[in-house]
Design a protein around this motif. Structure first.
Motif, PDB file in Angstrom:
ATOM      1  N   ALA A  44      29.848   4.126  50.620  1.00  0.00           N
ATOM      2  CA  ALA A  44      30.488   5.491  50.056  1.00  0.00           C
ATOM      3  C   ALA A  44      31.270   5.213  48.618  1.00  0.00           C
ATOM      4  CB  ALA A  44      31.597   5.941  51.076  1.00  0.00           C
ATOM      5  N   SER A  45      31.121   6.345  47.974  1.00  0.00           N
ATOM      6  CA  SER A  45      31.825   6.144  46.327  1.00  0.00           C
ATOM      7  C   SER A  45      32.832   7.200  46.355  1.00  0.00           C
ATOM      8  CB  SER A  45      30.804   6.748  45.509  1.00  0.00           C
ATOM      9  OG  SER A  45      29.430   5.883  45.434  1.00  0.00           O
ATOM     10  N   VAL A  55      40.092   6.843  50.983  1.00  0.00           N
ATOM     11  CA  VAL A  55      38.740   6.793  51.794  1.00  0.00           C
ATOM     12  C   VAL A  55      38.949   5.607  52.924  1.00  0.00           C
ATOM     13  CG1 VAL A  55      36.168   6.465  51.901  1.00  0.00           C
ATOM     14  CG2 VAL A  55      37.441   8.045  50.406  1.00  0.00           C
ATOM     15  N   VAL A  56      39.395   4.411  52.376  1.00  0.00           N
ATOM     16  CA  VAL A  56      39.669   3.288  53.368  1.00  0.00           C
ATOM     17  C   VAL A  56      40.490   3.356  54.224  1.00  0.00           C
ATOM     18  CG1 VAL A  56      40.488   0.819  52.932  1.00  0.00           C
ATOM     19  CG2 VAL A  56      38.587   1.572  51.413  1.00  0.00           C
ATOM     20  N   GLY A  79      41.079  -1.637  44.214  1.00  0.00           N
ATOM     21  CA  GLY A  79      40.718  -0.134  44.386  1.00  0.00           C
ATOM     22  C   GLY A  79      39.601   0.192  43.897  1.00  0.00           C
ATOM     23  N   ARG A  80      38.824  -1.029  43.313  1.00  0.00           N
ATOM     24  CA  ARG A  80      37.422  -0.482  42.852  1.00  0.00           C
ATOM     25  C   ARG A  80      36.184  -0.737  43.775  1.00  0.00           C
ATOM     26  NH1 ARG A  80      37.912   1.900  37.927  1.00  0.00           N
ATOM     27  NH2 ARG A  80      35.790   0.992  37.417  1.00  0.00           N
ATOM     28  N   TRP A  81      36.301  -1.903  44.561  1.00  0.00           N
ATOM     29  CA  TRP A  81      35.437  -1.965  45.599  1.00  0.00           C
ATOM     30  C   TRP A  81      35.933  -2.521  46.826  1.00  0.00           C
ATOM     31  CZ3 TRP A  81      30.248  -5.235  44.755  1.00  0.00           C
ATOM     32  CH2 TRP A  81      29.419  -5.192  45.720  1.00  0.00           C
ATOM     33  N   VAL A  82      36.065  -2.146  47.906  1.00  0.00           N
ATOM     34  CA  VAL A  82      36.921  -2.286  49.021  1.00  0.00           C
ATOM     35  C   VAL A  82      35.806  -2.678  50.140  1.00  0.00           C
ATOM     36  CG1 VAL A  82      38.488  -1.863  50.892  1.00  0.00           C
ATOM     37  CG2 VAL A  82      38.786  -0.980  48.582  1.00  0.00           C
ATOM     38  N   VAL A  93      33.309   0.789  50.328  1.00  0.00           N
ATOM     39  CA  VAL A  93      33.922   1.763  49.601  1.00  0.00           C
ATOM     40  C   VAL A  93      33.826   1.578  48.058  1.00  0.00           C
ATOM     41  CG1 VAL A  93      35.717   3.693  49.505  1.00  0.00           C
ATOM     42  CG2 VAL A  93      34.945   2.686  51.854  1.00  0.00           C
ATOM     43  N   GLN A  94      33.274   2.267  47.271  1.00  0.00           N
ATOM     44  CA  GLN A  94      33.135   1.803  45.813  1.00  0.00           C
ATOM     45  C   GLN A  94      33.658   2.905  45.123  1.00  0.00           C
ATOM     46  OE1 GLN A  94      28.932   0.539  46.019  1.00  0.00           O
ATOM     47  NE2 GLN A  94      29.821  -1.454  45.325  1.00  0.00           N
ATOM     48  N   HIS A  95      34.272   2.477  43.740  1.00  0.00           N
ATOM     49  CA  HIS A  95      34.650   3.342  42.766  1.00  0.00           C
ATOM     50  C   HIS A  95      33.058   3.692  42.000  1.00  0.00           C
ATOM     51  CE1 HIS A  95      35.563   4.647  38.486  1.00  0.00           C
ATOM     52  NE2 HIS A  95      36.768   4.888  39.154  1.00  0.00           N
TER      53      HIS A  95
END
Length: 124
Positions: A44-45, A55-56, A79-82, A93-95
């Motif tokens: 998800a983005s 989102v996380v 907070g860029r790619w969790v 979950v990615q920026h």
């Protein structure tokens, strides 16, 4: 062998939670044939680091309601790619910028997509 019913149930719960926090481009893949360590990926983005965190948090809350705890969570500080690893599923979950750059869908395009609930929209 394909993803277990339980893994698909967790993917659906995580996808709905991500969608509720306005995540974009939500997709899921059955990676069980390619990887021995997990059954499914959910990707998800989010538009900014703060939304990535929201989102996380929503995904973790939703899966906690299903009795699941993450084995590992990486990338939360930036907070860029969790990445949240639940064993049966892995949630990314990615920026949006990381999503475009790393293009995980391209890496896993040969894996079957897991249909998501109608309430989850890929492109909000």
């Amino acid at each position: 062998m394909s993803a277990t019913d339980h893994a698909v149930e967790l993917v659906h719960a995580a996808a709905v939670a991500a969608s509720d926090k306005l995540a974009k481009q939500i997709v899921a893949f059955d990676v069980s044939e390619q990887l021995a360590i997990t059954d499914a990926f959910l990707i998800a983005s989010a538009t900014n680091e703060r939304q990535v965190g929201a989102v996380v948090d929503a995904v973790e809350d939703a899966l906690r309601e299903h009795g699941e705890k993450p084995i590992r969570r990486e990338g939360h500080k930036t907070g860029r790619w969790v990445l949240i690893d639940y064993g049966e599923i892995v949630v990314h979950v990615q920026h949006e910028e990381e999503r475009q750059f790393y293009a995980l869908e391209r890496l896993w395009r040969d894996c079957p997509a897991i249909p998501l609930p109608a309430t989850v929209t890929e492109d909000r």
